[in-house]
Design an enzyme around this catalytic site. Structure first.
Site: not given
Length: 1755
Positions: A461, A736, A1427-1428, A1610, A1652, A1685
């Site tokens: 300054d 509301d 794949d099996d 059943d 049943e 049954d």
């Protein structure tokens, strides 16, 4: 990419006049996707290394005998564009150039192969191998150093190498695509370097090191022309050649420029990602470095936003700067400038206190962080640092940067800025340097710190007469109270705290001192030029330096903004400690901590809490007086306003001042409540309420939905009512913002009627308090009324309406009047009101017969709106009626001490209130009704306990012969109607209707007693009564035995030992022996009470004699009997000890039904009882721990009460509505992402295994040509619908191997990219179990195969592109798929069609019709699961033949060939199988469960004992609302998903005995209450305890000529929510259990027989399908059997009498069953309930029974 390109052209041979050399083709497995950002900087080096490591096979590099033999040019090297190759020759280093090497006018006329013209080209010797590149070659595109003029190589070193040894040159590869041109240029430049032409390559400035010769230009042109065909050149290259076709140098120059730019971008990204800063370098240099990088990236189109930049910077901070990570990471709008503001401040403080020696030592108990405040008039700076680390980096900083911060012997070179110690840097903005210029302090580019201040600098300054500084760290010889007055330019006083010396240590190693004033009240640190001039220092703004008069440069000046600055690093710090400097301050406010700083430091707590904490010393180190509280009251913290935002507060009574001007019925409040779930369709689910603001009068209206028209109807009604009844007009309606109120329809209606809608603000329900509070009050009343009365929930709105009537009549404490009085209405006449749910008898004015009773029991609800009558609910008719023909049911008994609402009455009070109403029942009718009341509607237990001193016969007025009580004791009680003061049934039929219509004329006369031998509850012992009692004689039968029934109940002669039936103890009077009543199943009760129509199993009238039992039809032929014996003989049925038949005496036949009182849903069902449990003594085994059935107080008279609905247990409801704000449930993920498996995986060993799996998967993808590797596509050019994301997923397989899979995100695949009609099929588990069973019986070999990467063998038809995974850094590129990648919707179907076609065409197999993925031929059966493959064959060679055929096309791996004759172990689709041919097969999952269950975090064996059954009868699941927050709810749902998922998997595979429990708990996955979780834990505990159990199969007898397929069925009637029945089936092949099913019936059954029938109908289709499969796989004849049954079911199926089919649905089902049985040769037989192993599928069983039914087939 480059190495891939090289490998594609590595087969190019070197042809010459003396040798023909071929190189071995090099294959690469490099992933074309693997070009991540982290590898960009290594790209050029890797490319060069790939070129240098290419090798050839020695055997193929031999030189022919004739060195002058010319081999033809390989076909892969195209000839020049201007003609074919001429005769070739060669040249060596020691020979002169041949004649063809001279320059020609046109370069294309050169007659030589270009790469032979290289000065470095040598022919190979006779015994030498093909030449290789040196192993280490410098990167051709590296940035040149200032000393070397060549960018890529040193020509002198190349010349020296050339003279010492022969160096062979390999030509560059051919250019095959414009996209590969940048990579090709790199190899071409390398070729020129190796050809000793590195000097002609342009440098970074575009100019070569030396001038290019004509011969070299010719060589350059021809090689470029040959190896870069014009059709593959980029457009910009073609543009250059179109101007001058010989300007190859310009092409090279631009290519180098582009590559340098790309390299610079990559380097910048890497540098930015790896920033490190600890204060060892100046903060402004670090800031300049970062901002320059960001600017360069932004200029090149790579935008780095503030958030990302700040995160990268903070991640690299360390030392005292590390705390900025935690103080800044919460700021959402943080900028780089703000971050560097704090970095500069810490650096300034660090430098200022580097050499200071604190004169105090901190107590170890003090806080870790020391806080300092630096006040500024423009903007305060708040710094938090750790003082313990003040001098830690002192020596390190001095060594690294030659910056001395010590006063002791400073070096001459300290702080000097020399070219030798400063690296060049490139800047891209207006403050940057030119390329190659050095960075100096005069050119530092800073971001804004605080307004226009440059941190760490002093402002020069020229107008200031004194030097002022804010920090006291640099003031020497400070003294307080200087007495100096200083003013600023505006004539304002600046308070001065101290005066001292400011000492400089400039770069010429000289020290200078000037006076300085200390004040914190200035914006900048000011350095006065006047005071500098006084010590012979001036500022030269042309050279931007501080210098002495003799020209000695002292320090550089930096121009920043409009000011000039000098760095503070030339200031010497003082030895004054911080506390001493604080003592220098004279202003009290400047020495205090500002409140905003303390507020932020203490987690944004409020000022009152902070002051109280400081006052009570809960926070140490400073006191309340150390804080400036002046701004605390008015301070507004922006972060608090955002983070602590709340709704506005409502002031009590504030609404009234806005509504005082309204008259009655002009201002209404309205709101809607609902929905109420799990109600019948006829019951309302909502209600809408209205409240008048002035009078508080309320209205409620029921709603079934919230549609616009429904709401509009209610509004029309209420407005018309108010207008006509009260002569008022509604002006305002407050509501509301629900869609039911804000829709256009209602808005237009209100506008048309001149009504103003008043809406609440968003999310402000408290502003709607009047309507909200009314709804809450009404709902509280509703719940209370329903609880008190015991009425079912579907009458909830009646309770609301009753409450509304009462509330309108009650006075308000505030207004002292009721709403009716405010409205001008009379008060409520309470004599017209009955308690809600008051039992009454309603007159039936239209009975079916004159001899039928005229009274129907009901419950009073509320006064009618439309008449003077009362709304009464009639449970027996499932209706409500509006009538005045009713009488109140009265009784004297009450038990106030126990507060028993069922016994609590106020008859005398009711009589007084209703005295004016005359009953429609005459006095003689009352007496007559009492005489006919032969069966009590009271609870026996409660009656006896209420009057022990005076026992009363509740059965009849007649006295038992054995009763000691005289008849007179009953006279008084018999004069009035017996009180039926009980709770109403909680649940009713869902189809109940609410109407005002009395019962229709067509009704059954009496309830029908159904088959006593019911099996719905597990079966009963056979009673010696007619199984099919005729309907016409039922009343007579009951009436004739009335006295016997009465006598039995009061007789002591009956012994417990006379029957094995379960007895219920009943207390008797006066200490007499306990009487016992036989337990009758709930099913029997329901049949007696509910059913009005004839029973489905009713048969023609028979003799009522107890000795005549109606037989069930059985096979009459010998063959059928033999078949029955054959079918049942091999089944794993339990062995039961023989029991002698027991007959009940006649009094048992007429006992009224006794119901089990249950309030909760049962895990085992409603009212389940078991036939196997007998109680012959008071002591009971632990294994028979069934819940004891108690006599219900809800028993109603079946004669006079007219089929009142019996009480049933509560519904099991998934109360998800009770969970607050549940948005979504995330699915369970069992795999890992790339970052989880590799990037952030801390387990090094596991990480290495995943990396290995990753590379294996990449190599497999490349091998299978999964995508098009020739071209990458720009994302913008492709239709987004066809673009699919991809990712790598990692998991660990059951065998312990680590697996990586590259998958597509099929979950977000667009529907247009696949055919939804295609299906991915796998083998059904029943098919696999059937194949395994047949393999055991026929001594088959079982071979297990696996096909690697199966999906990748299937081509994809659609045009699809995948986006590489994010971790590869190729976000803008796409790859076109060629194969069916895992994860795509169509991949499974494509693979299935591919393998199916191959098995049929190449292997000679055919698919079994109706059973997908099951293939067979004459010798082999194949079961395919993706794949099996599982192969079954009697001849092992047949399996091997199939394997050989598969290996021709697919990568087939043999998991287990199955050739051993000993026990072989398999792991087939999760099943652990032990198989020994010809003997046995065991199926289990012990190893898998041992590994998986402990990972579920379930507390195993908490009491150290093993469970013997998965559950017990008598356990009930409560339906209490589940109040839980969202996070905990999701966590528990995920836990239930894991637990039930594992249990389902195990149960479906082989643990069929657990299916009932799994099915029941699976219904509660979304209702994870504590009770449900405990039951689930118990199931998992049982699985853990029995994890070693196996499904055992033994080979069938070889003498059996047929295959026997049997289904055992059943049902458990009405033991599921909404009265649904549980049905179960077990399927057996040749006596081996191969499958089971337990599920809830899809329709509601009304009897045991119907249940049943439903169970049998579910079993037959699968039985027929399995029969077809068995016949296809094995050619033996097959016998199909069905066991049940239920004799009535068998009778109906075999009967030809269609009258038995009494309703449309079950009649049709029964007729279809009859047709299927007769048309499919199906044998239907009866099985004893005790031996029915399907019983475990339908109900919970005691431990003893459970073991008995399962130990034969699973153990």
């Amino acid at each position: 990419m480059e190495s891939q390109q090289l490998s594609q052209h590595s087969h190019i041979s070197h042809g010459s006049a003396c040798a023909s050399v071929t190189s071995k083709e090099v294959h690469t497995n490099q992933d074309p996707l693997d070009v991540s950002a982290s590898k960009i900087q290594e790209y050029d080096k890797a490319s060069t290394k790939a070129n240098s490591q290419q090798t050839t096979t020695p055997a193929s590099s031999a030189v022919p005998e004739n060195p002058h033999h010319a081999s033809p040019q390989p076909a892969s090297v195209p000839p020049p564009q201007n003609g074919p190759y001429p005769q070739q020759c060669m040249m060596t280093q020691n020979q002169a150039n041949p004649s063809g090497w001279s320059f020609y006018g046109h370069p294309s006329m050169i007659p030589y192969t270009p790469y032979q013209m290289s000065p470095m080209y040598f022919p190979p010797g006779p015994q030498s191998q093909f030449p290789q590149y040196p192993s280490s070659v410098g990167t051709p595109l590296s940035t040149p150093s200032p000393e070397s003029g060549n960018t890529f190589t040193d020509s002198s070193s190349a010349d020296s190498d050339m003279t010492s040894t022969k160096k062979y040159v390999r030509p560059p590869p051919m250019l095959t695509s414009p996209n590969d041109f940048p990579n090709w240029v790199k190899t071409y430049i390398k070729f020129l370097q190796n050809s000793n032409l590195g000097g002609i390559i342009p440098t970074v400035n575009g100019k070569p090191v030396r001038q290019i010769t004509d011969d070299e230009l010719t060589f350059l042109y021809n090689t470029f022309q040959i190896f870069a065909p014009s059709q593959f050149l980029p457009t910009w290259v073609k543009d250059i050649l179109s101007v001058d076709y010989t300007d190859i140098m310009k092409i090279l120059s631009k290519s180098i420029e582009k590559m340098q730019s790309d390299t610079q971008e990559a380097n910048d990204i890497v540098t930015l990602a790896n920033l490190q800063y600890n204060g060892s370098t100046p903060a402004d240099a670090f800031e300049t470095k970062v901002t320059n990088i960001i600017d360069r990236l932004n200029n090149n189109g790579i935008h780095i936003n503030n958030k990302v930049a700040c995160q990268l910077i903070m991640r690299g901070l360390s030392g005292e700067y590390k705390f900025l990570r935690y103080t800044r990471h919460r700021h959402l709008n943080m900028t780089v400038a703000e971050l560097f503001l704090d970095i500069h401040a810490i650096y300034e403080e660090q430098q200022g206190s580097r050499n200071s020696k604190p004169n105090y030592r901190r107590n170890p108990s003090d806080e870790k962080n020391d806080s300092r405040s630096y006040t500024n008039t423009t903007k305060p700076k708040v710094i938090a640092r750790n003082p313990q680390k003040t001098n830690n980096s002192k020596s390190k900083t001095a060594r690294a940067h030659n910056v001395s911060t010590s006063n002791n012997s400073p070096s001459t070179d300290n702080d000097s800025i020399s070219k030798s110690t400063t690296e060049p840097i490139q800047l891209n903005n207006k403050h940057d340097l030119h390329l190659g210029q050095e960075l100096t302090e005069s050119t530092v580019n800073h971001t804004n710190h605080s307004d226009d201040e440059l941190p760490g600098h002093l402002l020069l300054d020229s107008g200031a007469s004194r030097t002022l500084i804010r920090s006291a760290h640099h003031i020497h010889s400070a003294s307080s109270n200087p007495g100096i007055n200083v003013v600023d330019a505006q004539k304002r006083n600046i308070p001065i705290n101290a005066i001292g010396d400011l000492q400089f240590h400039f770069q010429d190693n000289t020290k200078t001192s000037i006076k300085v004033l200390h004040t914190p009240n200035i914006a900048y640190d000011l350095l006065s030029l006047n005071e500098l001039a006084a010590v012979d220092i001036t500022a030269c703004f042309t050279k931007n330096v501080l210098e002495r008069s003799d020209g000695t440069v002292l320090a550089p000046i930096v121009k920043y903004g409009d000011f000039y600055w000098v760095s503070k690093k030339y200031l010497l710090p003082s030895n004054i400690s911080v506390p001493t400097i604080n003592n220098v301050h004279t202003s009290e406010s400047t020495r205090k901590y500002p409140y905003p700083f303390i507020h932020r430091m203490l987690a944004h707590a409020n000022a009152q809490t902070i002051r109280y904490s400081l006052k009570n010393n809960t926070i140490t180190y400073f006191n309340e007086s150390d804080v400036d509280w002046s701004s605390a009251i008015d301070y507004q913290c922006p972060d608090c306003l955002i983070g602590k935002s709340t709704k506005h507060r409502h002031i009590k009574g504030s609404r009234l001042k806005y509504q005082n001007s309204y008259e009655p019925f002009q201002y209404l409040h309205t709101d809607i409540f609902g929905p109420v779930h799990n109600l019948p369709n006829s019951a309302p689910s909502y209600f809408i309420s209205f409240t008048d603001e002035t009078t508080k009068f309320r209205w409620v209206y029921p709603l079934h939905d919230r549609r616009e028209d429904s709401i509009l109807d209610v509004f029309t009604t209420i407005l018309a009512f108010i207008k006509n009844q009260f002569q008022a007009s509604v002006l305002v309606i407050q509501m509301d913002r629900g869609s039911e109120y804000t829709n256009r329809t209602l808005h237009k209606f209100l506008e048309k009627n001149g009504i103003t809608p008043c809406y609440t603000t968003t999310a402000d329900s408290r502003a709607h308090g009047v309507a909200e509070r009314l709804n809450r009050t009404l709902l509280d009343d509703c719940r209370t009324q329903l609880q008190c009365s015991g009425l079912p929930n579907h009458l909830w709105f009646s309770a609301i309406e009753f409450s509304t009537i009462v509330r309108n009549s009650l006075a308000s404490p505030k207004s002292k009047k009721s709403a009716r009085q405010h409205a001008g209405l009379a008060g409520l006449d309470i004599s017209t009101l009955l308690p809600f749910g008051q039992p009454v008898i309603v007159n039936d004015h239209n009975p079916n017969s004159k001899i039928h009773p005229r009274g129907i029991p009901g419950y009073a609800l509320h006064p009618s709106r439309n008449s003077y009558g009362y709304i009464i609910y009639l449970p027996s008719l499932k209706k409500t009626v509006d009538t005045t023909n009713y009488v109140i049911l009265q009784g004297k008994e009450s038990r106030l001490d126990q507060f028993n609402y069922d016994a609590l009455t106020f008859d005398e009070d009711l009589n007084r209130l209703t005295a004016s109403y005359h009953s429609f029942i005459a006095s003689n009718e009352i007496q007559e009704s009492n005489d006919l009341n032969i069966e009590s509607d009271h609870d026996f237990q409660s009656d006896i306990e209420l009057h022990p001193e005076q026992p009363r016969n509740v059965l009849s007025k007649a006295v038992s012969p054995t009763d000691s009580t005289p008849p007179s004791t009953h006279t008084e009680d018999s004069k009035r109607v017996s009180k039926t003061n009980i709770r109403a049934p909680r649940e009713v039929d869902p189809n109940i209707s609410e109407s005002n219509i009395l019962p229709s004329k067509k009704r059954s006369s009496t309830p029908q007693i159904s088959n006593i031998e019911s099996t719905g509850s597990g079966g009963m012992h056979k009673l010696n009564v007619p199984l099919l009692a005729p309907m016409s004689q039922s009343n007579t039968h009951e009436s004739s035995h009335a006295s016997k029934s009465k006598d039995f109940r009061h007789s002591d002669s009956y012994s417990e030992n006379e029957t094995n039936h379960t007895n219920v103890p009943i207390s008797s009077t006066g200490g007499t022996n306990n009487k016992t009543v036989p337990q009758i199943s709930d099913q029997e009760t329901e049949k007696r009470i509910i059913h009005r129509s004839p029973s489905i199993d009713a048969s023609p009238p028979e003799n009522n004699s107890s000795h005549n039992i109606v037989p069930i039809k059985t096979p009459t032929t010998v063959s059928e009997q033999n078949t029955e014996e054959s079918i049942i003989a091999d089944l794993p049925l339990p062995d039961l000890p023989p029991e002698s038949p027991t007959e009940f005496p006649d009094p048992f036949k007429e006992l009224p039904p006794i119901n089990s009182h249950q309030t909760n849903s049962s895990l085992g069902g409603i009212g389940d009882s078991n036939a196997y449990t007998t109680i012959n003594s008071k002591k009971r085994s632990l294994e028979d721990n069934e819940t004891e059935i108690k006599v219900s107080r809800d028993t109603w008279n079946t004669k006079n009460m007219r089929s009142l609905e019996p009480p049933r247990s509560k519904k099991r409801i998934h109360l998800i509505a009770a969970v607050k704000a549940v948005k979504s449930i995330k699915p369970i993920r069992t795999t890992l992402r790339y970052d989880e498996a590799i990037t952030y995986n801390k387990d090094i060993k596991e990480k290495e295994k995943y990396i290995e799996a990753y590379h294996k998967e990449v190599n497999q993808l490349l091998k299978m040509n999964t995508w098009d590797t020739d071209k990458y596509y720009d994302r913008k050019e492709i239709d987004p619908k066809r673009v699919i994301n991809s990712m790598f997923i990692f998991n660990r397989k059951r065998d312990g191997t680590h697996k990586a899979r590259f998958v597509a995100r099929g979950d977000i695949q667009h529907p247009d990219t696949y055919d939804s009609g295609m299906q991915s099929n796998t083998v059904h588990h029943y098919a696999l179990m059937t194949s395994l069973s047949l393999a055991l019986d026929n001594n088959y070999y079982i071979t297990q195969l696996d096909i690697s990467s199966a999906y990748l063998y299937a081509d994809i038809k659609e045009e699809l592109y995948i986006r590489p995974p994010p971790h590869l850094g190729m976000n803008d590129k796409l790859i076109r798929l060629k194969k069916s990648l895992y994860g795509l919707k169509q991949s499974g179907a494509n693979w299935y069609e591919t393998i199916k076609s191959y098995l049929i065409k190449q292997c000679g197999m055919e698919e079994v019709r109706g059973w997908s993925c099951v293939f067979k031929n004459s010798q082999v059966t194949i079961c395919l699961f993706v794949d099996d493959m599982i192969l079954f064959s009697k001849d092992l060679n047949a399996n091997k033949k199939i394997i050989t055929t598969l290996k021709k096309q697919y990568d087939t791996k043999i998991i287990n060939l199955g050739e051993s004759d000993n026990e072989i172990q398999y792991d087939i689709l999760g099943l652990e199988i032990k198989y020994q041919r010809g003997k046995y097969m065991k199926l289990g999952m012990e190893n898998s469960l041992t590994e998986k269950i402990p990972k579920l975090n379930v507390p195993l064996n908490p009491k150290g004992r093993k469970l013997s059954a998965p559950g017990q009868p008598g356990l009930y699941i409560d339906q209490d609302e589940l109040e839980i927050d969202e996070d905990e709810y999701k966590e528990k749902v995920h836990e239930m998903q894991k637990l039930i998922g594992l249990a389902s998997y195990v149960g479906y595979k082989f643990r069929f005995d657990l299916l009932y429990y799994i099915n029941t708990l699976a219904q509660h996955i979304l209702f994870p209450s504590r009770q449900v979780l405990d039951m689930t834990y118990e199931l998992i505990q049982f699985m853990w305890d029995t994890r070693d159990k196996q499904l055992i199969w033994h080979k069938n007898k070889p003498t059996e000529p047929d295959n026997k397929l049997v289904a055992i069925s059943d049902a458990s009637y009405g033991n599921q929510p909404y009265y649904k029945s549980q049905i179960g089936n077990i399927f057996l092949l040749n006596g081996k259990v191969i499958g089971g099913k337990s599920t809830k019936a899809s329709l509601t059954c009304t009897s045991t027989t119907e249940a049943e029938i439903h169970a049998v109908s579910e079993a037959i289709p699968l039985l027929n399908n399995l029969s077809h499969l068995v016949q296809e796989l094995n050619k033996k004849p097959i016998i199909k059997g069905l066991l049940t049954d239920s004799r009535s079911t068998i009778s109906i199926i075999k009967s030809t009498n269609e009258e038995k089919f009494r309703n449309r649905f079950f009649g049709t089902k029964a007729m279809r069953l009859r047709d299927e049985v007769s048309g499919n040769n199906l044998y239907v037989y009866y099985i004893e309930t005790k031996k029915n192993i399907a019983d475990v599928m339908t109900k919970p069983l005691p431990i003893k029974t459970f073991k008995l039914l399962t130990n034969k087939w699973i153990h």
